[in-house]
Scaffold this motif. Structure first.
Motif, PDB file in Angstrom:
ATOM      1  N   VAL C 136       0.835  -1.196   0.000  1.00  0.00           N
ATOM      2  CA  VAL C 136       0.000   0.000   0.000  1.00  0.00           C
ATOM      3  C   VAL C 136       0.873   1.251   0.000  1.00  0.00           C
ATOM      4  O   VAL C 136       0.635   2.202  -0.737  1.00  0.00           O
ATOM      5  CB  VAL C 136      -0.933   0.022   1.230  1.00  0.00           C
ATOM      6  CG1 VAL C 136      -1.700   1.319   1.287  1.00  0.00           C
ATOM      7  CG2 VAL C 136      -1.879  -1.153   1.191  1.00  0.00           C
ATOM      8  N   VAL C 137       1.903   1.211   0.835  1.00  0.00           N
ATOM      9  CA  VAL C 137       2.814   2.352   0.896  1.00  0.00           C
ATOM     10  C   VAL C 137       3.541   2.529  -0.432  1.00  0.00           C
ATOM     11  O   VAL C 137       3.633   3.628  -0.971  1.00  0.00           O
ATOM     12  CB  VAL C 137       3.835   2.168   2.038  1.00  0.00           C
ATOM     13  CG1 VAL C 137       4.832   3.300   2.035  1.00  0.00           C
ATOM     14  CG2 VAL C 137       3.130   2.099   3.366  1.00  0.00           C
ATOM     15  N   ALA C 140       1.212   4.144  -2.967  1.00  0.00           N
ATOM     16  CA  ALA C 140       0.704   5.496  -2.735  1.00  0.00           C
ATOM     17  C   ALA C 140       1.792   6.557  -2.791  1.00  0.00           C
ATOM     18  O   ALA C 140       1.544   7.679  -3.239  1.00  0.00           O
ATOM     19  CB  ALA C 140      -0.009   5.556  -1.387  1.00  0.00           C
ATOM     20  N   VAL C 141       2.988   6.244  -2.320  1.00  0.00           N
ATOM     21  CA  VAL C 141       4.037   7.267  -2.273  1.00  0.00           C
ATOM     22  C   VAL C 141       4.617   7.480  -3.661  1.00  0.00           C
ATOM     23  O   VAL C 141       5.109   6.536  -4.278  1.00  0.00           O
ATOM     24  CB  VAL C 141       5.151   6.845  -1.292  1.00  0.00           C
ATOM     25  CG1 VAL C 141       6.269   7.867  -1.314  1.00  0.00           C
ATOM     26  CG2 VAL C 141       4.594   6.683   0.099  1.00  0.00           C
ATOM     27  N   PRO C 142       4.576   8.706  -4.177  1.00  0.00           N
ATOM     28  CA  PRO C 142       5.020   8.943  -5.552  1.00  0.00           C
ATOM     29  C   PRO C 142       6.538   8.889  -5.671  1.00  0.00           C
ATOM     30  O   PRO C 142       7.253   9.070  -4.684  1.00  0.00           O
ATOM     31  CB  PRO C 142       4.501  10.361  -5.845  1.00  0.00           C
ATOM     32  CG  PRO C 142       4.334  10.995  -4.526  1.00  0.00           C
ATOM     33  CD  PRO C 142       4.068   9.924  -3.530  1.00  0.00           C
TER      34      PRO C 142
END
Lengths: 279, 323, 308
Positions: C136-137, C140-142
């Motif tokens: 998930v991380v 989500a983190v660009p």
């Protein structure tokens, strides 16, 4: 198990929403507790490292501006842009999808073809292209950012409209002589609420991401305003000397996006659970 | 004679949020070499899950207890590596729906040959030749062409023949056929049963034929085992059961089999009510709510499987029907 | 198979042409000319420049010229980098971007597929839960946040890898950018593979494969993998698009001289021909990827080939 029930029992989503609410609260209320504001240049403390006891809780940047204040503004700007752009893309998407779904037939095919072609192209190239032509303008920015998400929204709304259209109460409305516009507004739209809410929640992080991306490249929010993207760009440039300039806005953006993603997933799982099992 | 399969008190439970569901309750039965045993019961009677447990094919949430011995060796709960030595070679199974039982993206020839390559350590070339012979054995027309086709290019009946052929490749001691004809047309059903009959005549293979159709089973089985609500309720030679069923449930089932020679009926007989779900608790005999002979004892005390007076004929009933 | 490929190819060419045409006319219709930002030039010089760049011809003639030049591989001169033609710049930058993107894609697939399969096989174990949360991380983190973070940790604090810069043939300079670029698609592919593998493993034909006594390795590799890959194949084109988008920022931060960086610079400098050239290259790449994915789909599922 109803949707709300399922949502509440999802511990991860609950925690994530809590974090989001906390961040927003700090962003809004924070300035009252912070003696510094976003524009004042503190020449005495240029590029100071963070210290809770010092004058600047999270340090300052190259020009002596308080990082805490700027980060909070960054959150406010990013969220404001996201909400405004979401509203635009939502309205456009819903309108487009509802019309396509209700019209059906050849109009529907044409409109969906248009969406298909557009979906294939990454938006960023389109935006860069337009920036070259029209220069950097605020309106262009909003237009571009609003252009995210309306495609998916239109598709979903059109699908729902198609299925609703068949149902009896629409026939009843038509039989009672209601005009097309009225039918769409009064009957079709209220039934779309569920999936629309879910995908709206999923679009907001996309928009925040896109806006940060553009701002990072220098094509988005301009000085003196700062969104999280601009702050990260500044921070990346100062990485060696003043790492907190990167870590603070970067960390905030990362946390915000991760939490939004968890909440979005949770919402989607909760809704899907109505039809089948969530994996 | 060592029985090919010995099952003792086999129980299968599924665990879910609300507790444990018992699909199979203390099933006991034996299969002798070259024997054909028919397992009859409604959907939910546990007949399929019993043999899924035997093959080690239970889905993740299920656990099995008891003892299952294949050719003298305990296989219940054995690790996959041990099971794989007998599965597909000496102990084979064919399933109900031939449409979904074959891998869609692999050619038929490969799916057949891989059994031989894995178990008999043949080369792929030899295995393909053997696969061709197997298809011819189950009378698949244009066998050579079929080997190079994909499953979706074959009809349902042909796919089931392929499945049968596949299960016979390594000369198995026991073939378990789970509702092999249920998903097929009636005419195709007869052909498939015919093939099973021929295969059995040609070898010393034992067969377990699972079906809800007593009539179908009667055509092939030496012995019939009747299951209800996860338990074995009657077990006897085929002729015995068909002539004089002892358990009321079996008797009702027999009445439901259409008979060309009997008197003309006004309407088809059927069993009233429904079999209890696997989640319902057991108090007394599971069949009591639908049994015309049920009394208080039936509703409170669960009957055990015991001899019904005639040789090799057992039933679990407090009021077995008279001979 | 071949026929299918040719059919799809025939459909792809017009799409590219439409993009080129649309881009061309959009640019020409922009307010102001390419020389607006320069200091006011004497009219004769302006006229000369116009002629030199062919801007005084009627628009259809310009279009024709452009297409002709394109066919010869000539993208025209860069308006800002006076000494270079766009073709030269593409020639310089493309290999770099290609290396970056290809490595990222290979890593995303090469790690994502096995990780997803492993998670599916060890469903609900502690490792599975941990991996899913990390994914998930990762999604989500660009990349423009991830890369500076990675640079901070591995470059500045640990001194293991260079933070930025580029030397031809150097692998070290590519490591962090490739990692940052491949993380989101890797996590998405892993999650997708896990989900579809779980579903495939529940199929009847997998049950048959087990009943045949085939070892687990063969059941997975021969029977389960291909159908499980279908959704991943569908994700390939968006994955490439995501990597392309990410490369813009990764090249800018890491100072890699790829076409992404040129594109961004071109946008900021309003360098028409450069931007046009880059957009065409990127579009062609995307269309090619779309084609490749279609062919891959048909290979993975024979039923599609037969027009089902």
């Amino acid at each position: 198990m109803s949707t709300i029930h399922r949502l509440r029992s999802n511990a991860g989503a609950a925690l994530a929403s809590g974090v989001i609410v906390l961040l927003v609260a700090i962003a809004v209320i924070g300035p009252w507790f912070n003696p510094n504001n976003i524009e004042s240049l503190d020449w005495a403390h240029v590029a100071a490292s963070p210290g809770l006891t010092g004058a600047h809780w999270l340090g300052t940047d190259r020009l002596g501006r308080d990082l805490f204040a700027r980060t909070l503004e960054g959150i406010r700007v990013s969220l404001a842009v996201a909400c405004a752009a979401s509203a635009i893309s939502l309205s456009v998407g819903i309108a487009y999808g509802a019309v396509a779904g209700y019209a059906g037939g050849r109009w529907d095919q044409l409109m969906m073809r248009f969406i298909e072609v557009l979906s294939g192209l990454p938006l960023i190239f389109f935006v860069i292209f337009l920036t070259v032509i029209f220069g950097r303008s605020r309106y262009l920015l909003f237009l571009a950012i609003g252009a995210i998400g309306w495609l998916t929204m239109a598709r979903i709304v059109r699908g729902q409209t198609l299925s609703i259209r068949q149902r009896e109460f629409i026939e009843a409305a038509v039989a009672s002589g209601a005009g097309t516009g009225r039918i769409i507004l009064r009957h079709v739209v209220p039934n779309l609420l569920g999936p629309v809410i879910v995908y709206a929640t999923l679009t907001i992080p996309q928009i925040i991401l896109f806006e940060s991306f553009l701002s990072f490249l220098g094509l988005g929010i301009q000085e003196p305003h700062a969104s999280l993207g601009t702050l990260i760009a500044e921070g990346a440039g100062e990485m060696e000397a003043a790492p907190w300039m990167l870590l603070v806005p970067g960390g905030v953006l990362a946390v915000l996006l991760v939490c939004l993603s968890i909440v979005g997933d949770g919402l989607r799982d909760a809704m899907v659970g109505d039809a089948g099992e969530a994996t | 004679m060592t029985p090919v399969l010995e099952m003792e008190n086999l129980s299968v439970h599924f665990a879910n949020r609300h507790g444990a569901i018992a699909a199979v309750r203390e099933a006991t039965l034996t299969v002798l070499p070259a024997e054909c045993v028919g397992i009859v019961g409604e959907s939910g009677s546990g007949k399929t899950q019993t043999f899924m447990a035997v093959m080690g094919l239970l889905s993740g949430g299920a656990c099995a207890a008891g003892s299952v011995r294949f050719e003298g060796r305990e296989i219940l709960g054995a690790p996959a590596s041990e099971l794989n030595r007998v599965r597909g070679s000496k102990l084979t199974m064919i399933f109900q729906d031939p449409m979904t039982s074959l891998t869609p993206h692999l050619k038929v020839g490969i799916q057949l040959a891989e059994v031989l390559v894995t178990h008999s350590h043949m080369s792929w070339r030899e295995a393909e030749k053997a696969a061709l012979r197997a298809l011819e054995r189950v009378r698949v027309p244009e066998a050579r062409r079929r080997l190079r086709q994909y499953p979706h290019e074959l009809s349902g009946g042909m796919r089931q023949r392929v499945m049968i052929g596949m299960s016979l490749l390594c000369d198995p001691s026991l073939l378990i056929a789970d509702e092999p004809t249920t998903a097929l047309d009636v005419t195709v059903q007869a052909q498939i049963m015919d093939i099973l009959r021929t295969m059995r005549a040609e070898s010393r293979m034992a067969i377990v034929l699972i079906s809800h159709d007593l009539g179908l089973v009667a055509g092939l089985a030496d012995r019939i085992v009747v299951m209800y609500a996860g338990r074995v309720v009657e077990s006897a030679g085929a002729a015995d059961i068909l002539g004089r069923a002892v358990h009321p449930y079996t008797a009702e089932l027999l009445k439901c089999v259409p008979n060309l020679r009997g008197p003309r009926l006004e309407r088809m007989p059927s069993l009233a009510g429904q079999a209890p779900g696997a989640a319902s608790p057991e108090t007394g005999c599971a069949f009591a709510p639908r049994c015309p002979l049920a009394d208080e004892r039936c509703r409170s005390e669960r009957p055990v499987l015991r001899d019904a007076g005639v040789a090799a004929h057992q039933a679990a009933c407090h009021h077995p029907l008279p001979a | 198979m071949i026929r299918y490929f040719i059919k799809r190819l025939a459909g792809a060419v017009p799409t590219l042409l439409i993009i080129i045409t649309a881009a061309f006319f959009l640019i020409r219709s922009a307010p102001g000319g390419p020389f607006d930002q320069e200091q006011t030039l004497p009219p004769e010089i302006l006229a000369n420049l116009q002629t030199a760049y062919g801007l005084d011809l009627p628009i259809w003639a310009q279009y024709g010229r452009y297409l002709g030049a394109l066919a010869r591989g000539d993208f025209g001169p860069s308006f800002k980098y006076k000494d270079f033609t766009v073709t030269e710049l593409i020639g310089q930058g493309f290999p770099v971007t290609l290396q970056l993107g290809a490595l990222a894609l290979i890593l995303a697939l090469g790690l994502g597929l096995p990780l997803g399969t492993y998670a599916a096989l060890h469903h609900r174990s502690a490792a599975d839960h941990a991996a899913t949360s990390l994914a998930v991380v990762g999604i989500a983190v660009p990349s423009f946040v991830m890369l500076p973070f990675l640079g901070l940790v591995f470059g500045i604090y640990l001194h293991w890898l260079p933070v930025a810069g580029w030397e031809p043939g150097s692998i070290r300079h590519l490591v962090l950018p490739v990692i940052a670029l491949c993380l989101p698609p890797l996590c998405i592919i892993a999650r997708m593979t896990r989900g579809s593998m779980l579903e495939v493993l529940r199929s009847q034909y997998i049950r048959t494969a087990h009943a045949k006594g085939l070892p687990l390795r063969i059941v997975i590799l021969r029977h389960a993998l291909r159908p499980a890959l279908l959704p991943v194949a569908g994700y390939l084109a968006p994955a490439v698009a995501s990597i392309m988008t990410g490369s813009l920022v990764v090249e800018s931060i890491a100072g890699l001289p790829g076409i992404g960086r040129y594109l961004v610079q071109g946008a900021l400098n309003r360098d028409y021909t450069l931007v046009m050239g880059m957009v065409i290259i990127y579009s062609a790449l995307l269309i090619a990827m779309g084609l490749a994915v279609d062919v891959l789909y048909a290979w993975l599922d024979p039923r599609i080939r037969f027009g089902r």
